[in-house]
Design a protein around this motif. Sequence first.
Motif, PDB file in Angstrom:
ATOM      1  N   ALA A 294       7.058  -0.873   2.178  1.00 13.86           N
ATOM      2  CA  ALA A 294       5.777  -1.445   2.567  1.00 13.86           C
ATOM      3  C   ALA A 294       5.721  -2.142   3.643  1.00 13.86           C
ATOM      4  O   ALA A 294       6.710  -2.889   4.198  1.00 13.86           O
ATOM      5  CB  ALA A 294       5.425  -2.136   1.339  1.00 13.86           C
TER       6      ALA A 294
ATOM      7  N   TRP B 209       0.710  -1.266  -0.071  1.00  7.59           N
ATOM      8  CA  TRP B 209      -0.028   0.001   0.087  1.00  7.59           C
ATOM      9  C   TRP B 209       0.796   1.341   0.078  1.00  7.59           C
ATOM     10  O   TRP B 209       1.836   1.363   0.736  1.00  7.59           O
ATOM     11  CB  TRP B 209      -0.718   0.045   1.301  1.00  7.59           C
ATOM     12  CG  TRP B 209      -1.838  -0.953   1.154  1.00  7.59           C
ATOM     13  CD1 TRP B 209      -1.832  -2.243   1.967  1.00  7.59           C
ATOM     14  CD2 TRP B 209      -3.020  -0.929   0.483  1.00  7.59           C
ATOM     15  NE1 TRP B 209      -3.241  -3.047   1.672  1.00  7.59           N
ATOM     16  CE2 TRP B 209      -3.856  -1.992   0.895  1.00  7.59           C
ATOM     17  CE3 TRP B 209      -3.502   0.004  -0.393  1.00  7.59           C
ATOM     18  CZ2 TRP B 209      -5.138  -2.294   0.417  1.00  7.59           C
ATOM     19  CZ3 TRP B 209      -5.116  -0.129  -0.721  1.00  7.59           C
ATOM     20  CH2 TRP B 209      -5.693  -1.244  -0.468  1.00  7.59           C
TER      21      TRP B 209
ATOM     22  N   ALA C  54      -2.113  -6.835   0.774  1.00  3.58           N
ATOM     23  CA  ALA C  54      -0.653  -6.374   0.794  1.00  3.58           C
ATOM     24  C   ALA C  54      -0.039  -7.888   0.770  1.00  3.58           C
ATOM     25  O   ALA C  54       0.860  -8.237  -0.252  1.00  3.58           O
ATOM     26  CB  ALA C  54      -0.071  -5.702   1.629  1.00  3.58           C
TER      27      ALA C  54
ATOM     28  N   CYS D 284       2.562   2.199   5.242  1.00  2.54           N
ATOM     29  CA  CYS D 284       2.422   1.998   3.866  1.00  2.54           C
ATOM     30  C   CYS D 284       3.381   2.965   3.379  1.00  2.54           C
ATOM     31  O   CYS D 284       3.890   4.235   4.020  1.00  2.54           O
ATOM     32  CB  CYS D 284       1.080   2.353   3.095  1.00  2.54           C
ATOM     33  SG  CYS D 284       0.269   3.836   3.688  1.00  2.54           S
TER      34      CYS D 284
END
Length: 388
Positions: free
Chosen positions: A294, A167, A258, A290
């Motif tokens: 990540a 994200w 994710a 995020c």
Amino acid sequence: MRAAAFLYPWDVIGDPDAPARLLGLGIRQVTLAAAYHSTRALTPRHPRHRIVTAAHAAVLYPPGDRWQGRALRPYPAGEWAPGDAYGAAADALAAAGIDVRSWVVLAHNSRMGEEHPATSVVNAYGDRYPWAPCIARPATRAYLVDLAAEAAVRPGARGTELESCGWYGLAHLHAHDKTAGVGLGEAGQYLMSLCFCSSCRAGYAGAGLDPDALAAAVRRGLEPVWRGEADDTGWASVETLIGTDLAAATRAWREKTARTLQGAAVAAVRAAAPPDFQVLLHADPVPYHCGANAGVDPAHILSVADGVVVPCTGGAEALTPFTAHAGPATVLAANLTVVGAMGGRPGTLAADAARAAGLGATELRLYHAGLASDDDLAQVGRALSTPE
């Protein structure tokens, strides 16, 4: 401890001294950008230029036939990296005996968001983030997985590092960024990064949530943040602002999304790569974070990838959650900024590397050999020549 430096192709092409300069510092491995976001970069030692402006996210090689007829496809670079810039730079480095790994930026692409608005993260107020592709959207996921496979497995590369494989949210080092007027803290960043595009709304509904009610709860929860009245205690503050149940449900949806993308991207790279090709992710050990690094679940990501690259400038404690899940061959690379003007600490590199090693780091990543000043590089050279 092995130390690798990040580079752009334009740091090497047209500068015949670049490989020898790296070798003189003690650097024998380079992480070379193959797919990268828009940037404006200084090239302080290049014989032909001093500023390179990469106008949009692009692949730095000619994209392949797999993209024919697809609406979402990578953009070739413009004059800042024409043709197979990655290949030319990689060949020059390899000819000097430098090991090359590809550097692939995935879910960070402003041009795609501008040309295909439906691909972008949409916050609880309905604002789109064109720099942040929503990784829940099927077409976007397919694009990212295929991009990972193509950009990672470039000729001569012995491994890859995947950045932004997860994200991307509100935080973005954007040109003339003016979003720091209110201190959002971790909780505000999380709530402002929650996506309410059609795919995410369907995901929330599948988890038993009313997407409209959730968006309203997020907006209400953010009111004390805008007034400067919210405490910033990380996840506990998210639970305070929108309630424990809603916080847990949003986190479960996002983390599952994710994890499955990360697993698919790594699998696609492995399927396209030769044997012993190393796959690392730029990662943060807090799964709900995020950005370029990540958020990941350390146990999960080390079960699918060969290791991680972890931001360690200013402290290497983020390595610790990964150490517990590392095997004998796991790479835990401590990423240390060595550009003094960008908050780096080249003068304390030896000490910072030693601390990182004490917390489990097996390798170093130095950001960024092309951007650093001569003095920064001189300090890097001294640090790398210091006996461990």
